[in-house]
Design an enzyme around this catalytic site. Sequence first.
Site, PDB file in Angstrom:
ATOM      1  N   GLY A  72       0.799  -1.226   0.000  1.00 33.46           N
ATOM      2  CA  GLY A  72       0.000   0.000   0.000  1.00 33.46           C
ATOM      3  C   GLY A  72       0.828   1.269   0.000  1.00 33.46           C
ATOM      4  O   GLY A  72       0.424   2.284   0.584  1.00 33.46           O
ATOM      5  N   CYS A 130       0.322   0.274  -9.449  1.00 34.94           N
ATOM      6  CA  CYS A 130       0.258  -0.319  -8.112  1.00 34.94           C
ATOM      7  C   CYS A 130      -1.141  -0.876  -7.889  1.00 34.94           C
ATOM      8  O   CYS A 130      -2.116  -0.131  -7.933  1.00 34.94           O
ATOM      9  CB  CYS A 130       0.586   0.699  -7.029  1.00 34.94           C
ATOM     10  SG  CYS A 130       0.407  -0.037  -5.380  1.00 34.94           S
ATOM     11  N   LYS A 165       6.101   2.884 -15.734  1.00 30.63           N
ATOM     12  CA  LYS A 165       6.056   1.465 -15.342  1.00 30.63           C
ATOM     13  C   LYS A 165       4.649   0.949 -15.538  1.00 30.63           C
ATOM     14  O   LYS A 165       3.716   1.339 -14.835  1.00 30.63           O
ATOM     15  CB  LYS A 165       6.493   1.304 -13.880  1.00 30.63           C
ATOM     16  CG  LYS A 165       6.578  -0.149 -13.441  1.00 30.63           C
ATOM     17  CD  LYS A 165       7.296  -0.272 -12.104  1.00 30.63           C
ATOM     18  CE  LYS A 165       7.483  -1.722 -11.692  1.00 30.63           C
ATOM     19  NZ  LYS A 165       8.264  -1.817 -10.441  1.00 30.63           N
ATOM     20  N   GLY A 217       8.076 -12.445  -8.344  1.00 29.26           N
ATOM     21  CA  GLY A 217       8.931 -13.622  -8.191  1.00 29.26           C
ATOM     22  C   GLY A 217       8.972 -14.469  -9.451  1.00 29.26           C
ATOM     23  O   GLY A 217       8.334 -14.143 -10.463  1.00 29.26           O
TER      24      GLY A 217
END
Lengths: 304, 267
Positions: A72, A130, A165, A217
Site C-alpha cells: 500500500g 500499483c 512502469k 517472483g
Amino acid sequence: MTDLSVNIGGMSLKNPVMTASGTFGYGSEYAEFVDLNRLGAVGLKSITVEPREGNAPPRIAETEAGMLNSIGLQNVGIDAFISDKLPYLKQFDTRTLVNLSGRTVADYVELCGRLDGTEGVHGLELNVSCPNVDSGGMEFGVDASMLGALVEACRGATTLPLIVKLSPNVTSVVDMARVCESAGADGISLINTLLGMAINVETRRAELSRGMGGLSGPALKPVAVRMVWQVYNAVSLPIIGMGGISTTEDALEFIIAGASAIAVGTANFVNPRTTMEVVDGLESYFRRHEIPNLAALRGTCIVG
Amino acid sequence: MPTGRDTEARIVAKREVAPNHFEMRLACDAPATEVEPGQFLHLWLPERVDPLLRRPYTVYRTHDDGFDILFQVVGRGSGLLAQCDVGATVRVAWPLGGGFALPPDGSTAIVVGGGVGMASLYLLIERLARAHVPTQVLLGARSRDYVLCRSEIEALGVPLHIATDDGSEGHHGFVTELAATVLDETETNTPHVYACGPTPMMQALTKVATERDAPTQVALENRMGCGLGVCLGCVVPIRADEDVSYKRVCVEGPVFDARVVIWEYRV
C-alpha cells in the site's frame, strides 16, 4: 572488451542491471551486500506527495515460486525523501530512478516538478500500476486515455528522463506502451506485479488483508518476458525489463526479448547479492559469446 | 561469495528434541561475534525458488564456530529444513533485528515461554544468569513431551516452573496463570518480564504484567519477506503517543515493549 553500457531515454547506465522499485529500499539497506557503484541504476521505493502508512497486515503471502504483496505504498513522502534518503545515494557512482505514485494527475505533476533539477535524481519512473491502493495507482495504467493525459502532463513538468512502469493487468500492454510513446515518455518499465490472490482453506480467509495483492517472483517471469517481447516489437522506446529475475540467465532472456536494461526485484529479498551476481554473469556471457555490446544482443530472439 | 552478514553455514548436528521439534547446529566460516538474545537469522535453502522466501529463525544458542536453532515444523519451509541432512549447506543472514535489553542492576527477572517460543529466550536466560540477575523461568507446553530446554535451563541453575495444557506436568493450565502467581508472590521490587510464545499467550501475559506495573518485553514473529527492513511486509501496529504506526518486526523488532503492541490488530 565488453561494453555493457546503455542509454535509457537519456539516462546513461554503466551496465543494464538495476533494482526494481520497492525491493531495495533507498539503497542504504543493501550497502553491506552490494557495491552500489557496480549497479547500472538504483530503482527507488515509490514516493508520494504526503507520507503514507500503508495497508494493514498481513501484507505478504508466499505462493508457488512467488509471493503476493499488498504494502500500500508505505513511504516517507517527498519532503523526507529529498532531505533524508536522497543524500546517501549521492556518494555512489550510479544512477537513481525515482518511482512516483499519486492519486491524481496533480500529485504526479507536483512530484515531477519537485524532483526536476534536484541533484542526485537521474530519472523518474511513473508508477501507474500499483494494485494495492484505493485510488490512483493502477487506475492510470489500465485506461489508455487517462494514461495518455497523465504522461503528457508529467512530460510538461520535467526534463528528466521519464519512464512509465506499466501494469500487466490489461488486455493489451502494447496499446498502453503506444500511448506512452505518443505522450512523450522516454522509456517503459515492464512489468509491475500481476494482480493475484491466495486463500487459507482452513480458515477460508484471504491471506492478505485486502484480499488481492501483487504477484512477483519467478512465477511471474514468463508473463513478463512475453510482454517485453510484444512491446519491443511494437514501439521504439527503450524497455527496462523486470518480473522474476533471479539469475544471469533470467536477465539474458529479457535482453534477448528486447529489454535495454533489466531490474532485479523480489530476488533481492531472497539473495541480497543477486544484482552483483547478474553483473558478473553478464560480463562473462558477453565475453564467452564474443558479443561486443548490449545492442548486439537486444531483441535477437528467434521465433519459429 | 557471500559478504557482509550473509554467509554459508553447514549443518553439523540435528536432533528431534520433541515431536516435530528440531534442534540443529550450524557452523560457518565467519560467525557473528556479538549476538543479542532475541535476534534472529534469515535462512535460505540455496538456489530454491519454491518455496521462494527465506525463513526467520531465532538464534537459540551461539558457539565459537556458529549457532544452534530450535524450531517446530509448521509448514513447507521448516519441513524442508528438518529434512536436510547433516553436512548440508544453507545460507544465513545474521544476526538481524534488535534483541532483549537486560534489566538495570538490582532487578529480578521472570522469563515466560510458550512452546517453541523458548528458542527466543534461552540465550536471554543464559545472559541473565551470567549477569547474576535473580531469574525464574516459566514454561508453558501442551504436555510434558513438549517441554523444551529443560536440561539446559537446569544446567544454568535457574529455577524452572512448568505449566501444561493437559496437566501431565506442573501447573495444569496456562503459563500466564503461573506468571500472575509468581508476580503476586514477589515481595521485593517489581520483576522485569520477558516473553515469547503464541500471540494469545503474549497478549494475556501483557495484561497480567502491565496490571502489576511490570516492565515487559515480548519477541514477536511474523511472515517476513526480506528480513532487512526493505519490503515492509512484516509490519505490526505499534502505539506511539496518541497515534498508531506500523513498525517492521525485522528491524524495529522482533523485541518490543509489550505496552505499545496493539494485539487486537494481530491476525
